[in-house]
Design a protein around this motif. Structure first.
Motif, short mmCIF file in Angstrom:
data_model
loop_
_atom_site.label_atom_id
_atom_site.label_comp_id
_atom_site.label_asym_id
_atom_site.label_seq_id
_atom_site.Cartn_x
_atom_site.Cartn_y
_atom_site.Cartn_z
N ASP A 116 0.09 5.46 2.13
CA ASP A 116 -0.89 5.26 3.19
C ASP A 116 -1.83 4.11 2.85
OD1 ASP A 116 -2.49 5.54 5.38
OD2 ASP A 116 -3.47 7.38 4.71
N ASN A 117 -1.56 2.96 3.42
CA ASN A 117 -2.51 1.86 3.36
C ASN A 117 -2.90 1.49 1.92
OD1 ASN A 117 -4.17 -0.03 4.64
ND2 ASN A 117 -5.97 1.30 4.42
N ILE A 118 -1.89 1.25 1.11
CA ILE A 118 -2.18 0.94 -0.30
C ILE A 118 -2.55 -0.53 -0.47
CG2 ILE A 118 -0.95 0.51 -2.47
CD1 ILE A 118 -0.06 3.24 -2.54
N ASN A 119 -3.67 -0.73 -1.13
CA ASN A 119 -4.10 -2.08 -1.48
C ASN A 119 -4.21 -2.16 -2.99
OD1 ASN A 119 -4.77 -3.17 1.30
ND2 ASN A 119 -6.04 -1.33 1.25
N MET A 120 -3.50 -3.05 -3.58
CA MET A 120 -3.66 -3.24 -5.02
C MET A 120 -3.42 -4.70 -5.38
SD MET A 120 -0.38 -1.71 -7.02
CE MET A 120 0.55 -0.56 -6.04
N ASP A 121 -4.02 -5.08 -6.47
CA ASP A 121 -3.95 -6.46 -6.91
C ASP A 121 -3.79 -6.44 -8.42
OD1 ASP A 121 -4.05 -9.16 -6.84
OD2 ASP A 121 -5.87 -9.26 -5.63
N LEU A 122 -2.57 -6.68 -8.87
CA LEU A 122 -2.29 -6.53 -10.29
C LEU A 122 -2.16 -7.91 -10.92
CD1 LEU A 122 -1.69 -3.76 -11.68
CD2 LEU A 122 0.71 -4.42 -11.63
N PRO A 123 -2.98 -8.21 -11.90
CA PRO A 123 -2.89 -9.54 -12.52
C PRO A 123 -1.61 -9.70 -13.34
CG PRO A 123 -4.42 -8.17 -13.73
CD PRO A 123 -3.99 -7.37 -12.54
N MET A 167 -3.69 -15.59 -10.64
CA MET A 167 -2.28 -15.28 -10.36
C MET A 167 -2.05 -13.78 -10.44
SD MET A 167 -0.47 -18.05 -9.86
CE MET A 167 1.19 -18.04 -10.51
N THR A 168 -1.42 -13.27 -9.41
CA THR A 168 -1.14 -11.83 -9.42
C THR A 168 0.36 -11.59 -9.56
OG1 THR A 168 -0.91 -11.78 -7.02
CG2 THR A 168 -3.09 -11.31 -7.91
N SER A 169 0.70 -10.45 -10.13
CA SER A 169 2.11 -10.09 -10.22
C SER A 169 2.48 -9.22 -9.03
CB SER A 169 2.40 -9.37 -11.53
OG SER A 169 1.57 -8.24 -11.64
N ILE A 170 1.58 -8.33 -8.67
CA ILE A 170 1.83 -7.48 -7.50
C ILE A 170 0.57 -7.46 -6.65
CG2 ILE A 170 2.31 -5.14 -6.69
CD1 ILE A 170 3.77 -4.62 -9.34
N ARG A 171 0.75 -7.72 -5.39
CA ARG A 171 -0.39 -7.62 -4.46
C ARG A 171 0.08 -6.89 -3.22
NH1 ARG A 171 -2.67 -13.07 -3.07
NH2 ARG A 171 -4.11 -12.71 -4.78
N THR A 172 -0.61 -5.84 -2.85
CA THR A 172 -0.24 -5.13 -1.61
C THR A 172 -1.46 -5.09 -0.69
OG1 THR A 172 -0.87 -2.90 -2.31
CG2 THR A 172 1.33 -3.65 -2.93
N THR A 173 -1.19 -5.17 0.58
CA THR A 173 -2.26 -5.12 1.58
C THR A 173 -1.86 -4.15 2.68
OG1 THR A 173 -2.59 -7.47 1.16
CG2 THR A 173 -3.74 -6.53 3.06
N GLY A 174 -2.53 -3.04 2.71
CA GLY A 174 -2.26 -2.05 3.76
C GLY A 174 -0.84 -1.53 3.75
N LEU A 175 -0.24 -1.50 2.58
CA LEU A 175 1.17 -1.07 2.50
C LEU A 175 1.31 0.40 2.90
CD1 LEU A 175 3.84 -2.44 1.64
CD2 LEU A 175 3.56 -1.35 -0.59
N THR A 176 2.17 0.64 3.86
CA THR A 176 2.31 1.99 4.42
C THR A 176 3.78 2.29 4.64
OG1 THR A 176 0.18 1.79 5.56
CG2 THR A 176 1.70 3.46 6.41
N LYS A 177 4.15 3.53 4.34
CA LYS A 177 5.53 3.95 4.61
C LYS A 177 5.54 5.35 5.19
CE LYS A 177 10.02 3.92 4.58
NZ LYS A 177 10.79 3.01 5.45
N ASP A 178 6.17 5.47 6.32
CA ASP A 178 6.36 6.77 6.96
C ASP A 178 7.82 7.16 6.89
OD1 ASP A 178 3.68 6.77 7.71
OD2 ASP A 178 4.09 5.88 9.68
N GLU A 224 3.34 -8.60 -1.99
CA GLU A 224 3.93 -9.74 -2.68
C GLU A 224 4.22 -9.35 -4.12
OE1 GLU A 224 1.42 -13.13 -2.61
OE2 GLU A 224 1.69 -13.49 -0.47
N VAL A 225 5.36 -9.78 -4.61
CA VAL A 225 5.71 -9.58 -6.01
C VAL A 225 5.99 -10.95 -6.59
CG1 VAL A 225 7.34 -8.53 -7.62
CG2 VAL A 225 6.65 -7.28 -5.57
N LEU A 226 5.28 -11.29 -7.65
CA LEU A 226 5.40 -12.61 -8.29
C LEU A 226 5.27 -13.74 -7.26
CD1 LEU A 226 8.33 -11.78 -10.76
CD2 LEU A 226 5.87 -11.86 -11.28
N GLY A 227 4.41 -13.52 -6.29
CA GLY A 227 4.13 -14.56 -5.30
C GLY A 227 5.07 -14.60 -4.11
N HIS A 228 6.03 -13.67 -4.06
CA HIS A 228 6.99 -13.68 -2.95
C HIS A 228 6.87 -12.38 -2.15
CE1 HIS A 228 9.12 -17.22 -4.50
NE2 HIS A 228 8.93 -16.69 -5.70
#
Lengths: 275, 304
Positions: B20-27, B1-12, B61-65
């Motif tokens: 730039d393309n942030i990937n993280m997986d926080l348990p 179960m992750t609390s925060i998961r990002t895939t290729g998160l990018t903001k211009d 995703e934050v808390l699965g959403h």
């Protein structure tokens, strides 16, 4: 409903009540006193020129005489409501509280609806207090000004008070909702209040000298027409009578309100909160 | 179960790529640090997670959403974004009442949270009269108001005195130990190292490390810093380290040797035998600051 209750935590503070509520009641009482002094034969020199009678004891003795003064200057209530709405909404951006509000209530349209509903209810309460003060002060001053108040308490008189309440509240909300939109777009209390007040106090009148039809649909014209009950009503403080019929003014007011809320909602819901 | 998961998160923002393309997986559970130099994109990332700004591309995703629907998860999240922002004319308690009413949180939690952050006896004071540290504490109280599963705090120790920093650190560690997830960014790398189980490090908008703190620290070997009394002996000191199989670097008249601290007495002995008198000998353990500079390649700017 939560946003409504939350907003009232702020609105029910003494400073807000005394500031905005006090200003509304204060203006009303001031103009009521002026009207009764004038009707009583006192000189009320409003424009620096020759003193003039803008109201007579006979006019104030009519069933609608109790609210004559306040409906004639209903636009002032609109300017106060404008300042309230603009400072409230723009203040959330100025102070940075908007980001905490959005984190607490992510549905931005719900938040906006709750805030606007609370502010409208504040204005509605303010107008009620204003009318109560106007009628109360008028009743106190009437004997000294030769004004008969018997007609005020007839069914026609009470109906006039009821109509004045609805009309003044609706009139005040026209500039208030437009100012709220400017506040959301500009994110600055100073800009929202100055632009809004400039338009409603002077801008539309000046522009109207070049653009005649503005008096038939402009928001300031709509506000004034609603305040005095439409085209048949007296002009503010002896000024020109509105040319917009009551029904048309009401429809235009609804149109301005809906358009303002639609723009505010769209901007608020789609814009990034970056600072 | 992750609390925060990002895939290729990018903001211009226009031509500027802030994230730039942030990937993280926080348990879920524990305390995670979020560090990076100024302008690395930390605050922008946090704002995206809290639904304040929309990503240009990528998912999170934050808390699965999904963050496209913040209403689905923000009632379980407490957030403090940059400097705390409240209504100056209201008291601390009234300010929390505004947000408690808005979020539908129990009013009883207001006094409770004021006590937790050490403002129990100052809740009746106007916010405009608060010190910076008190404002920060009120911001943390607000973040705790919903009894959140995830706490996202941007620079929570800004303006706090040393005692306040220790108190907040203890509080965050306690929350993490009790199953809450705390995601915290801070200037204070020593604080992050002391409080966090895991860490996400970003630079120039992208993740340069994401994982357990201990793994990051183990990546960066400890060093021994030594300086000879006579500058001309510095070269001989480097030779001693090289002969022992360690690499060294000259730094401001001293040398830094990539060697375990237990070799420091050996170096002292070898130097004495070679007739070199040491005016400085210091073994440094691995720390986040060194790891940070090593990972970001920047030892001048500090953190955001």
């Amino acid at each position: 409903m939560r946003a409504f209750r939350s907003e009232w935590v702020k609105l029910s503070r003494r400073n807000t009540l005394l500031g905005f509520g006090g200003a509304m009641v204060g203006f009303a009482v001031l103009f009521t006193i002026l009207a009764f002094v004038n009707a009583g034969g006192g000189n009320v020199d409003l424009d620096g020129g020759e003193a003039e009678d803008f109201v007579t004891a006979a006019m104030l003795s009519l069933p609608e005489g109790s609210v004559f003064a306040i409906t004639s200057v209903g636009g002032f209530l609109g300017i106060i409501a404008l300042a309230l709405f603009a400072s409230n909404l723009a203040g959330e951006f100025n102070k940075g509280t908007i980001r905490m509000l959005f984190v607490t209530e992510p549905n931005r349209l719900k938040l906006l609806a709750g805030k606007i509903a609370a502010l409208i209810s504040f204005v509605a309460v303010g107008v009620a207090a204003t009318l109560a003060a106007t009628v109360g002060v008028g009743a106190l001053l009437a004997p000294g000004s030769g004004v008969e108040t018997a007609a005020w308490w007839t069914s026609d008189g009470l109906a006039a008070i009821g109509s004045a309440y609805v009309n003044l509240t609706a009139a005040a909300l026209v500039p208030a909702l437009i100012a709220a939109t400017i506040a959301v777009i500009a994110r600055s209390s100073a800009i929202a209040i100055s632009v809004g007040a400039a338009w409603f106090i002077l801008g539309e009148v000046l522009l109207g000298t070049f653009w005649d039809s503005l008096a038939e649909w402009g928001p300031a014209a709509v506000m004034n027409a609603l305040a005095v009950g439409g085209a048949g009503g007296a002009g503010a403080m002896g000024g020109a009578a509105p040319v917009i019929a009551y029904g048309t003014a009401a429809l235009l007011a609804v149109g301005y309100g809906v358009l303002s809320l639609a723009i505010s909602g769209t901007v608020l819901a789609t814009r990034d909160v970056t600072s | 179960m992750t609390s925060i998961r990002t895939t290729g998160l990018t903001k211009d923002f226009g031509d500027l790529r802030a994230v730039d393309n942030i990937n993280m997986d926080l348990p879920r559970g524990g305390v995670a640090g979020f560090v990076g130099p100024n302008g690395a994109g930390k605050s922008t990332t946090i704002r995206m997670l809290l639904g304040l700004i929309k990503p240009t591309s990528g998912e999170a995703e934050v808390l699965g959403h999904s963050i496209e629907n913040p209403s689905a998860y923000l009632h379980r999240v407490g957030g403090l974004i940059e400097a705390p922002a409240f209504y100056p004319a209201l008291t601390g308690e009234e300010n929390l009442r505004v947000f408690a009413a808005l979020g539908g949180f129990a009013r009883s939690r207001i006094a409770e949270m004021l006590d937790v952050v050490g403002l129990g006896d100052r809740g009746g004071d106007k916010y405009k009269n608060y010190s910076l540290g008190m404002k920060q504490r009120l911001g943390i109280a607000l973040a705790l108001l919903p009894d959140p599963d995830l706490l996202v705090l941007d620079e929570p120790t800004n303006g706090l005195d040393p005692q306040g920093i220790v108190e907040i650190r203890s509080l965050l560690m306690e929350l993490g130990a009790n199953g809450k997830t705390v995601f915290v960014s801070s200037h204070l790398l020593a604080e992050i190292q002391a409080a966090c189980d895991s860490i996400v490090m970003i630079d120039h908008g992208g993740v340069v490390y994401g994982g357990l703190m201990v793994d990051l620290l183990n990546r960066n070997s400890p060093t021994i810093r030594a300086a000879a009394e006579n500058d001309t002996d510095t070269v001989r000191l480097i030779e001693l380290a090289t002969n022992a199989g360690f690499t060294s670097t000259r730094v401001n008249g001293a040398i830094e040797i990539d060697a375990p601290s237990v070799w420091a007495p050996d170096l002292n002995r070898l130097a004495w035998q070679a007739g070199i008198t040491l005016k400085e000998l210091q073994a440094t353990s691995a720390d986040l600051e060194r790891a940070f500079f090593a990972m970001t390649g920047n030892n001048k700017t500090g953190t955001e």
